[in-house]
Design a protein around this motif. Structure first.
Motif, PDB file in Angstrom:
ATOM      1  N   ILE A 243       0.858  -1.247  -0.031  1.00 23.20           N
ATOM      2  CA  ILE A 243       0.073   0.026  -0.073  1.00 23.20           C
ATOM      3  C   ILE A 243       1.018   1.197   0.196  1.00 23.20           C
ATOM      4  CG2 ILE A 243      -1.702   1.231   1.352  1.00 23.20           C
ATOM      5  CD1 ILE A 243      -2.924  -1.133   2.447  1.00 23.20           C
TER       6      ILE A 243
ATOM      7  N   GLU B   4      -0.591   4.589  -0.565  1.00 25.37           N
ATOM      8  CA  GLU B   4      -1.507   5.817  -0.440  1.00 25.37           C
ATOM      9  C   GLU B   4      -3.111   5.109  -0.212  1.00 25.37           C
ATOM     10  OE1 GLU B   4      -3.152   9.469  -2.801  1.00 25.37           O
ATOM     11  OE2 GLU B   4      -1.799   8.462  -3.498  1.00 25.37           O
TER      12      GLU B   4
ATOM     13  N   ASP C 210     -12.457   8.997  -1.851  1.00 24.25           N
ATOM     14  CA  ASP C 210     -13.243   9.937  -3.379  1.00 24.25           C
ATOM     15  C   ASP C 210     -14.208  10.949  -2.476  1.00 24.25           C
ATOM     16  OD1 ASP C 210     -15.502   8.439  -2.818  1.00 24.25           O
ATOM     17  OD2 ASP C 210     -15.014   7.382  -4.617  1.00 24.25           O
TER      18      ASP C 210
ATOM     19  N   PHE D 155     -10.160   4.179  -0.888  1.00 22.59           N
ATOM     20  CA  PHE D 155      -9.312   3.571  -1.735  1.00 22.59           C
ATOM     21  C   PHE D 155      -8.168   3.271  -1.369  1.00 22.59           C
ATOM     22  CE2 PHE D 155     -13.115   4.913  -4.188  1.00 22.59           C
ATOM     23  CZ  PHE D 155     -13.257   4.220  -5.342  1.00 22.59           C
ATOM     24  N   VAL D 156      -7.195   2.593  -2.035  1.00 22.21           N
ATOM     25  CA  VAL D 156      -5.967   2.318  -1.799  1.00 22.21           C
ATOM     26  C   VAL D 156      -5.223   2.328  -2.968  1.00 22.21           C
ATOM     27  CG1 VAL D 156      -6.253   1.369   0.608  1.00 22.21           C
ATOM     28  CG2 VAL D 156      -5.896  -0.154  -1.526  1.00 22.21           C
ATOM     29  N   LYS D 157      -3.968   3.010  -2.944  1.00 19.35           N
ATOM     30  CA  LYS D 157      -2.962   2.833  -4.182  1.00 19.35           C
ATOM     31  C   LYS D 157      -2.194   1.775  -3.652  1.00 19.35           C
ATOM     32  CE  LYS D 157       0.069   5.416  -7.246  1.00 19.35           C
ATOM     33  NZ  LYS D 157       1.056   6.206  -7.663  1.00 19.35           N
TER      34      LYS D 157
ATOM     35  N   SER E  63       1.026  -0.754 -10.563  1.00 24.69           N
ATOM     36  CA  SER E  63       0.678   0.406  -9.467  1.00 24.69           C
ATOM     37  C   SER E  63      -0.654   0.898  -9.828  1.00 24.69           C
ATOM     38  CB  SER E  63       1.744   1.361  -9.680  1.00 24.69           C
ATOM     39  OG  SER E  63       1.513   2.386  -8.821  1.00 24.69           O
TER      40      SER E  63
ATOM     41  N   SER F  88      -4.918   2.232  -8.064  1.00 25.31           N
ATOM     42  CA  SER F  88      -5.706   2.329  -7.185  1.00 25.31           C
ATOM     43  C   SER F  88      -6.869   1.624  -7.036  1.00 25.31           C
ATOM     44  CB  SER F  88      -6.450   3.830  -6.949  1.00 25.31           C
ATOM     45  OG  SER F  88      -5.158   4.612  -6.969  1.00 25.31           O
TER      46      SER F  88
END
Length: 138
Positions: free
Chosen positions: A21, A23, A27, A33-35, A42, A44
């Motif tokens: 993870i 980020e 929203d 959400f996770v990046k 890579s 989200s």
């Protein structure tokens, strides 16, 4: 997974691959959400779509644990720090399974939980011997 349990650098599973993870964000509709990224991808995704990674003997070894005891009832792993142990309970009741810190039992069955506990104790991420971020190994 509960997004409140996640931190940057946690390892998680998404579509049978392991990701880091990088980020965590909301929203405009307040959905989390996770990046996530690995050696290849890579992107989200909704936080609800990622899964935790179960702690296994292989993962314990990757995080610097060594097997120090084995019986029909239990397997014990220890890190170089004498006060950190992990017991795998081989009985169906799973009473003694989990992380032990200074003799105190902490329910910890996922990689991200161990990462968070270690980070709180030492102020840094646990170093891994090596792990691939491409396929799941659990």
């Amino acid at each position: 997974m509960n997004v409140a349990d996640l931190k940057i650098n946690n390892l998680v599973e998404y579509k049978n691959q392991i990701y880091n993870i990088t980020e965590i964000f909301q929203d405009n509709e307040k959905d989390y959400f996770v990046k996530i990224e690995n050696d290849i991808h890579s992107f989200s995704v909704p936080a609800a779509s990622i899964k935790p990674i179960h702690i296994t003997e292989e993962w314990l070894e990757k995080f610097g644990f060594s097997r120090t005891y084995s019986s029909e009832q239990r397997i014990r792993y220890e890190r170089p720090e004498a006060f950190i142990k992990y017991d795998i309970d081989l009985s169906s009741r799973k009473i003694v399974e989990g992380l032990k810190i200074y003799g105190n039992s902490i329910r910890c069955k996922y990689i991200h939980e161990f990462q968070n506990i270690f980070s709180c104790l030492f102020g840094k991420e646990p170093a891994t011997m090596s792990y691939r971020l491409v396929g799941t190994e659990s």
